[in-house]
Scaffold this motif. Sequence first.
Motif, PDB file in Angstrom:
ATOM      1  N   PHE A  60       0.827  -1.209   0.000  1.00 62.12           N
ATOM      2  CA  PHE A  60       0.000   0.000   0.000  1.00 62.12           C
ATOM      3  C   PHE A  60       0.861   1.258   0.000  1.00 62.12           C
ATOM      4  O   PHE A  60       0.525   2.242  -0.651  1.00 62.12           O
ATOM      5  CB  PHE A  60      -0.937   0.008   1.214  1.00 62.12           C
ATOM      6  CG  PHE A  60      -2.091  -0.947   1.077  1.00 62.12           C
ATOM      7  CD1 PHE A  60      -3.224  -0.587   0.370  1.00 62.12           C
ATOM      8  CD2 PHE A  60      -2.046  -2.206   1.653  1.00 62.12           C
ATOM      9  CE1 PHE A  60      -4.297  -1.455   0.228  1.00 62.12           C
ATOM     10  CE2 PHE A  60      -3.112  -3.084   1.524  1.00 62.12           C
ATOM     11  CZ  PHE A  60      -4.240  -2.705   0.805  1.00 62.12           C
ATOM     12  N   GLU A 113       2.131   1.624  -3.439  1.00 66.82           N
ATOM     13  CA  GLU A 113       1.063   1.433  -4.421  1.00 66.82           C
ATOM     14  C   GLU A 113       1.351   0.284  -5.397  1.00 66.82           C
ATOM     15  O   GLU A 113       0.974   0.345  -6.570  1.00 66.82           O
ATOM     16  CB  GLU A 113       0.802   2.738  -5.194  1.00 66.82           C
ATOM     17  CG  GLU A 113       0.308   3.874  -4.304  1.00 66.82           C
ATOM     18  CD  GLU A 113      -0.128   5.095  -5.102  1.00 66.82           C
ATOM     19  OE1 GLU A 113      -1.132   4.994  -5.826  1.00 66.82           O
ATOM     20  OE2 GLU A 113       0.556   6.122  -5.003  1.00 66.82           O
ATOM     21  N   LEU A 149      -1.969  -2.982  -6.438  1.00 64.33           N
ATOM     22  CA  LEU A 149      -3.340  -2.482  -6.311  1.00 64.33           C
ATOM     23  C   LEU A 149      -4.208  -2.920  -7.495  1.00 64.33           C
ATOM     24  O   LEU A 149      -5.433  -2.973  -7.378  1.00 64.33           O
ATOM     25  CB  LEU A 149      -3.341  -0.954  -6.164  1.00 64.33           C
ATOM     26  CG  LEU A 149      -2.644  -0.399  -4.910  1.00 64.33           C
ATOM     27  CD1 LEU A 149      -2.947   1.083  -4.742  1.00 64.33           C
ATOM     28  CD2 LEU A 149      -3.048  -1.156  -3.647  1.00 64.33           C
ATOM     29  N   ASP A 194      -8.460   3.046  -6.636  1.00 60.09           N
ATOM     30  CA  ASP A 194      -7.538   3.967  -7.323  1.00 60.09           C
ATOM     31  C   ASP A 194      -7.438   5.298  -6.606  1.00 60.09           C
ATOM     32  O   ASP A 194      -6.488   6.048  -6.812  1.00 60.09           O
ATOM     33  CB  ASP A 194      -8.020   4.219  -8.762  1.00 60.09           C
ATOM     34  CG  ASP A 194      -7.940   2.958  -9.606  1.00 60.09           C
ATOM     35  OD1 ASP A 194      -6.994   2.177  -9.399  1.00 60.09           O
ATOM     36  OD2 ASP A 194      -8.839   2.751 -10.458  1.00 60.09           O
ATOM     37  N   ARG A 222      -3.803   4.638   2.781  1.00 59.43           N
ATOM     38  CA  ARG A 222      -2.745   3.689   2.393  1.00 59.43           C
ATOM     39  C   ARG A 222      -1.783   3.441   3.548  1.00 59.43           C
ATOM     40  O   ARG A 222      -1.358   2.314   3.785  1.00 59.43           O
ATOM     41  CB  ARG A 222      -1.994   4.207   1.159  1.00 59.43           C
ATOM     42  CG  ARG A 222      -2.829   4.184  -0.111  1.00 59.43           C
ATOM     43  CD  ARG A 222      -1.960   4.145  -1.350  1.00 59.43           C
ATOM     44  NE  ARG A 222      -0.895   5.122  -1.343  1.00 59.43           N
ATOM     45  CZ  ARG A 222      -1.002   6.377  -1.786  1.00 59.43           C
ATOM     46  NH1 ARG A 222      -2.144   6.804  -2.290  1.00 59.43           N
ATOM     47  NH2 ARG A 222       0.026   7.204  -1.728  1.00 59.43           N
TER      48      ARG A 222
END
Length: 430
Positions: free
Chosen positions: A243, A246, A249, A301, A308
């Motif tokens: 997270f 990123e 995802l 998104d 996060r």
Amino acid sequence: MVPHLVTALTGPINELEQRILESTPVIERWFRLEWMEHTPPFYTSVDVRNAGFKLAPVDTNLYPGGWNHLTPEMLPLAVQAAMAAIEKICPEAKNLLLVPENSTDVFYLSNLRQLQRIFYQAGLNVRLGSLSNDIKAPTTIDLPGGESVTLEPLIRSKRRLGLKHFDPCTILLNNDLSAGVPGILEDLHEQYLLPPLHAGWGTRRKSNHFKAYEEVSKRFGKLLGMDHWLINPMFNQCGQVNFAEEHGLECLRTNADALLGKIRRKYKEYGINEKPFVVVKADNGTGGMGILTVRDAKDIDALSVGTRERMATVQAGQPVHEVIIQEGVLTNERINAAVAEPVVYMMDRYVVGGFYRVHAQRGVDENLNAPGSSFVPLAFEQSAQLPQPGVKPGASVPNRFYMYGVIGRLAMLAASYELEATDPNAEIYE
């Protein structure tokens, strides 16, 4: 106070309750035969969600805290179950070493005091051995109500674990090993360590548990002639998620979208007018941390930096790389207008009690295991173990609690399957 059961007067839950009550002898025999083949976890708690159209477990804890929320009326059942469990493991046991979390929170310590009380009444000397480096001598901590607990430093010999002048036959962990297995617990000889080390979150994965639960729910559904979806939360799993950076995802979005599509089809089949959602959780333990509700895959998104960061680590600061995407189950239960979910407590193969987790600031589709939650005992005049045949569905609290106990035991049986499948010492047959 008996909680007000806010569920539809008709529909699948009442049909399910009716079917379970009518099938009680069949169900109890089925469980009895299962426990002849499989060993239940030593103790278990299960979070259950009642959507009115579906009833399913959403989390199964093999190191349950919260025993202090059980009422005095529930303790005789817990003591009997503790006796049964100990007799199977070490009938001659006289000393039990309880190894807790490194927490000095008074509510958690009250939970330890309750466990001490249960095992003392089951005929055992119970002492608390702390893994914390801060406990260098016996340390007594006062609790509300005039009671206290004493934490003592663990002493490890070459082959055994104990305390000063205290050599236990059985060691019971009330620590979920989120930070990994301390060396002091490994390679013990002629001592029973419960639950086994591979039940800790260093090894255990929620996706393994719910895969086992899906198998159990299919067999149970076939037994009762019903759609197992009514008691089973569907799920997907993603590994290699990061997270913070990123990464991964896309996997999360794709799997969330696929699962939302499956739920929509089920809702359409049953004429359910609710918006589907999924819950993203760390695949290894959370302690109520690292949980995200997703109603549209596009939301993934648009995760904020704060979200996060919150999802990136869980208990004991462990990084999250694997997640389970679980079908969200609404909760239709209320206590004084606050959203509530039942938590079923079991020891050995027996339901011994439970409580409602209540959260006034959370919605029906949100995680309730969060700061601000409170606990209301499952209050009832008659035993939850004894359903009342012939009573209209939804009208009897014992009947509803019996149904919760059946779902809790199904999750406990799935945990038994899961522990067998992940046991590093199990013999492998070609």
